[in-house]
Design a protein around this motif. Sequence first.
Motif, PDB file in Angstrom:
ATOM      1  N   ALA A 156       0.817  -1.212   0.000  1.00 50.62           N
ATOM      2  CA  ALA A 156       0.000   0.000   0.000  1.00 50.62           C
ATOM      3  C   ALA A 156       0.854   1.266   0.000  1.00 50.62           C
ATOM      4  O   ALA A 156       0.466   2.274  -0.592  1.00 50.62           O
ATOM      5  CB  ALA A 156      -0.923  -0.007   1.218  1.00 50.62           C
ATOM      6  N   TYR A 157       1.997   1.214   0.651  1.00 58.64           N
ATOM      7  CA  TYR A 157       2.838   2.401   0.738  1.00 58.64           C
ATOM      8  C   TYR A 157       3.978   2.414  -0.274  1.00 58.64           C
ATOM      9  O   TYR A 157       4.845   3.280  -0.209  1.00 58.64           O
ATOM     10  CB  TYR A 157       3.401   2.546   2.154  1.00 58.64           C
ATOM     11  CG  TYR A 157       2.348   3.028   3.128  1.00 58.64           C
ATOM     12  CD1 TYR A 157       1.971   4.355   3.154  1.00 58.64           C
ATOM     13  CD2 TYR A 157       1.717   2.146   3.991  1.00 58.64           C
ATOM     14  CE1 TYR A 157       1.006   4.806   4.027  1.00 58.64           C
ATOM     15  CE2 TYR A 157       0.742   2.580   4.869  1.00 58.64           C
ATOM     16  CZ  TYR A 157       0.393   3.910   4.881  1.00 58.64           C
ATOM     17  OH  TYR A 157      -0.576   4.345   5.742  1.00 58.64           O
ATOM     18  N   SER A 158       3.957   1.501  -1.222  1.00 64.59           N
ATOM     19  CA  SER A 158       5.014   1.508  -2.228  1.00 64.59           C
ATOM     20  C   SER A 158       4.811   2.673  -3.185  1.00 64.59           C
ATOM     21  O   SER A 158       3.690   3.075  -3.492  1.00 64.59           O
ATOM     22  CB  SER A 158       5.035   0.193  -3.006  1.00 64.59           C
ATOM     23  OG  SER A 158       3.872   0.062  -3.791  1.00 64.59           O
ATOM     24  N   SER A 159       5.890   3.252  -3.642  1.00 61.44           N
ATOM     25  CA  SER A 159       5.800   4.434  -4.496  1.00 61.44           C
ATOM     26  C   SER A 159       5.243   4.101  -5.873  1.00 61.44           C
ATOM     27  O   SER A 159       4.711   4.978  -6.553  1.00 61.44           O
ATOM     28  CB  SER A 159       7.178   5.091  -4.626  1.00 61.44           C
ATOM     29  OG  SER A 159       8.092   4.174  -5.189  1.00 61.44           O
ATOM     30  N   SER A 160       5.332   2.867  -6.287  1.00 55.74           N
ATOM     31  CA  SER A 160       4.818   2.501  -7.611  1.00 55.74           C
ATOM     32  C   SER A 160       3.293   2.506  -7.648  1.00 55.74           C
ATOM     33  O   SER A 160       2.711   2.601  -8.727  1.00 55.74           O
ATOM     34  CB  SER A 160       5.346   1.129  -8.022  1.00 55.74           C
ATOM     35  OG  SER A 160       4.876   0.138  -7.142  1.00 55.74           O
ATOM     36  N   LYS A 161       2.626   2.421  -6.512  1.00 52.57           N
ATOM     37  CA  LYS A 161       1.169   2.410  -6.466  1.00 52.57           C
ATOM     38  C   LYS A 161       0.574   3.793  -6.218  1.00 52.57           C
ATOM     39  O   LYS A 161      -0.632   3.957  -6.251  1.00 52.57           O
ATOM     40  CB  LYS A 161       0.676   1.465  -5.370  1.00 52.57           C
ATOM     41  CG  LYS A 161       0.919   0.019  -5.673  1.00 52.57           C
ATOM     42  CD  LYS A 161       0.279  -0.330  -6.972  1.00 52.57           C
ATOM     43  CE  LYS A 161      -0.555  -1.546  -6.928  1.00 52.57           C
ATOM     44  NZ  LYS A 161      -1.257  -1.793  -8.171  1.00 52.57           N
ATOM     45  N   LYS A 162       1.390   4.799  -5.955  1.00 49.68           N
ATOM     46  CA  LYS A 162       0.886   6.126  -5.597  1.00 49.68           C
ATOM     47  C   LYS A 162      -0.018   6.693  -6.680  1.00 49.68           C
ATOM     48  O   LYS A 162      -1.092   7.226  -6.385  1.00 49.68           O
ATOM     49  CB  LYS A 162       2.037   7.078  -5.308  1.00 49.68           C
ATOM     50  CG  LYS A 162       1.547   8.460  -4.913  1.00 49.68           C
ATOM     51  CD  LYS A 162       2.643   9.278  -4.326  1.00 49.68           C
ATOM     52  CE  LYS A 162       2.246  10.685  -3.991  1.00 49.68           C
ATOM     53  NZ  LYS A 162       0.928  10.894  -3.476  1.00 49.68           N
ATOM     54  N   LYS A 163       0.373   6.600  -7.924  1.00 49.97           N
ATOM     55  CA  LYS A 163      -0.428   7.147  -9.022  1.00 49.97           C
ATOM     56  C   LYS A 163      -1.799   6.468  -9.075  1.00 49.97           C
ATOM     57  O   LYS A 163      -2.819   7.136  -9.220  1.00 49.97           O
ATOM     58  CB  LYS A 163       0.304   6.966 -10.346  1.00 49.97           C
ATOM     59  CG  LYS A 163      -0.455   7.511 -11.523  1.00 49.97           C
ATOM     60  CD  LYS A 163       0.268   7.229 -12.823  1.00 49.97           C
ATOM     61  CE  LYS A 163      -0.604   7.635 -13.994  1.00 49.97           C
ATOM     62  NZ  LYS A 163      -0.265   6.981 -15.216  1.00 49.97           N
ATOM     63  N   ASP A 164      -1.814   5.149  -8.941  1.00 45.21           N
ATOM     64  CA  ASP A 164      -3.078   4.413  -8.980  1.00 45.21           C
ATOM     65  C   ASP A 164      -3.988   4.806  -7.826  1.00 45.21           C
ATOM     66  O   ASP A 164      -5.196   4.989  -8.007  1.00 45.21           O
ATOM     67  CB  ASP A 164      -2.826   2.907  -8.928  1.00 45.21           C
ATOM     68  CG  ASP A 164      -2.091   2.396 -10.154  1.00 45.21           C
ATOM     69  OD1 ASP A 164      -2.187   3.042 -11.223  1.00 45.21           O
ATOM     70  OD2 ASP A 164      -1.422   1.353 -10.041  1.00 45.21           O
ATOM     71  N   PHE A 165      -3.431   4.949  -6.632  1.00 41.98           N
ATOM     72  CA  PHE A 165      -4.235   5.294  -5.471  1.00 41.98           C
ATOM     73  C   PHE A 165      -4.722   6.739  -5.546  1.00 41.98           C
ATOM     74  O   PHE A 165      -5.844   7.042  -5.134  1.00 41.98           O
ATOM     75  CB  PHE A 165      -3.462   5.064  -4.176  1.00 41.98           C
ATOM     76  CG  PHE A 165      -3.241   3.610  -3.873  1.00 41.98           C
ATOM     77  CD1 PHE A 165      -4.199   2.657  -4.157  1.00 41.98           C
ATOM     78  CD2 PHE A 165      -2.059   3.184  -3.298  1.00 41.98           C
ATOM     79  CE1 PHE A 165      -4.000   1.315  -3.869  1.00 41.98           C
ATOM     80  CE2 PHE A 165      -1.853   1.850  -3.000  1.00 41.98           C
ATOM     81  CZ  PHE A 165      -2.821   0.912  -3.288  1.00 41.98           C
ATOM     82  N   ASP A 166      -3.914   7.658  -6.061  1.00 43.02           N
ATOM     83  CA  ASP A 166      -4.360   9.035  -6.235  1.00 43.02           C
ATOM     84  C   ASP A 166      -5.507   9.110  -7.235  1.00 43.02           C
ATOM     85  O   ASP A 166      -6.475   9.858  -7.033  1.00 43.02           O
ATOM     86  CB  ASP A 166      -3.204   9.929  -6.692  1.00 43.02           C
ATOM     87  CG  ASP A 166      -2.201  10.191  -5.592  1.00 43.02           C
ATOM     88  OD1 ASP A 166      -2.557   9.996  -4.408  1.00 43.02           O
ATOM     89  OD2 ASP A 166      -1.073  10.599  -5.913  1.00 43.02           O
ATOM     90  N   GLU A 167      -5.409   8.350  -8.305  1.00 42.47           N
ATOM     91  CA  GLU A 167      -6.480   8.318  -9.296  1.00 42.47           C
ATOM     92  C   GLU A 167      -7.759   7.730  -8.692  1.00 42.47           C
ATOM     93  O   GLU A 167      -8.856   8.258  -8.912  1.00 42.47           O
ATOM     94  CB  GLU A 167      -6.039   7.478 -10.491  1.00 42.47           C
ATOM     95  CG  GLU A 167      -7.025   7.454 -11.628  1.00 42.47           C
ATOM     96  CD  GLU A 167      -6.502   6.638 -12.799  1.00 42.47           C
ATOM     97  OE1 GLU A 167      -7.306   5.894 -13.384  1.00 42.47           O
ATOM     98  OE2 GLU A 167      -5.305   6.753 -13.115  1.00 42.47           O
ATOM     99  N   ALA A 168      -7.644   6.688  -7.921  1.00 48.31           N
ATOM    100  CA  ALA A 168      -8.810   6.077  -7.286  1.00 48.31           C
ATOM    101  C   ALA A 168      -9.426   7.010  -6.246  1.00 48.31           C
ATOM    102  O   ALA A 168     -10.650   7.024  -6.071  1.00 48.31           O
ATOM    103  CB  ALA A 168      -8.420   4.760  -6.634  1.00 48.31           C
ATOM    104  N   ALA A 169      -8.605   7.788  -5.575  1.00 45.11           N
ATOM    105  CA  ALA A 169      -9.120   8.722  -4.572  1.00 45.11           C
ATOM    106  C   ALA A 169      -9.957   9.827  -5.203  1.00 45.11           C
ATOM    107  O   ALA A 169     -10.863  10.367  -4.566  1.00 45.11           O
ATOM    108  CB  ALA A 169      -7.966   9.330  -3.785  1.00 45.11           C
ATOM    109  N   ASN A 170      -9.692  10.167  -6.450  1.00 41.64           N
ATOM    110  CA  ASN A 170     -10.432  11.230  -7.117  1.00 41.64           C
ATOM    111  C   ASN A 170     -11.634  10.729  -7.906  1.00 41.64           C
ATOM    112  O   ASN A 170     -12.364  11.532  -8.481  1.00 41.64           O
ATOM    113  CB  ASN A 170      -9.494  12.002  -8.050  1.00 41.64           C
ATOM    114  CG  ASN A 170      -8.516  12.833  -7.271  1.00 41.64           C
ATOM    115  OD1 ASN A 170      -8.858  13.406  -6.242  1.00 41.64           O
ATOM    116  ND2 ASN A 170      -7.288  12.891  -7.740  1.00 41.64           N
TER     117      ASN A 170
END
Length: 59
Positions: free
Chosen positions: A25-39
């Motif tokens: 969950a805290y890996s930097s490779s997933k940040k873009k996916d999680f930011d997109e899902a948050a919006n």
Amino acid sequence: MDINTLRGLATVFALLAFIGVVLWAYSSSKKKDFDEAANLPFADDPDSLENSDQEKNNG
């Protein structure tokens, strides 16, 4: 093998699974996916679309 050994192994397995999920969950490779899902909840919001259109016209 008695029940206490099985309980201990289950606890170790659960801890390893938890650590794996946290690292994932805290890996930097997933940040873009999680930011997109948050919006996603704001994607169809008419107010946000009007605001973004106004910002584009003003900017």
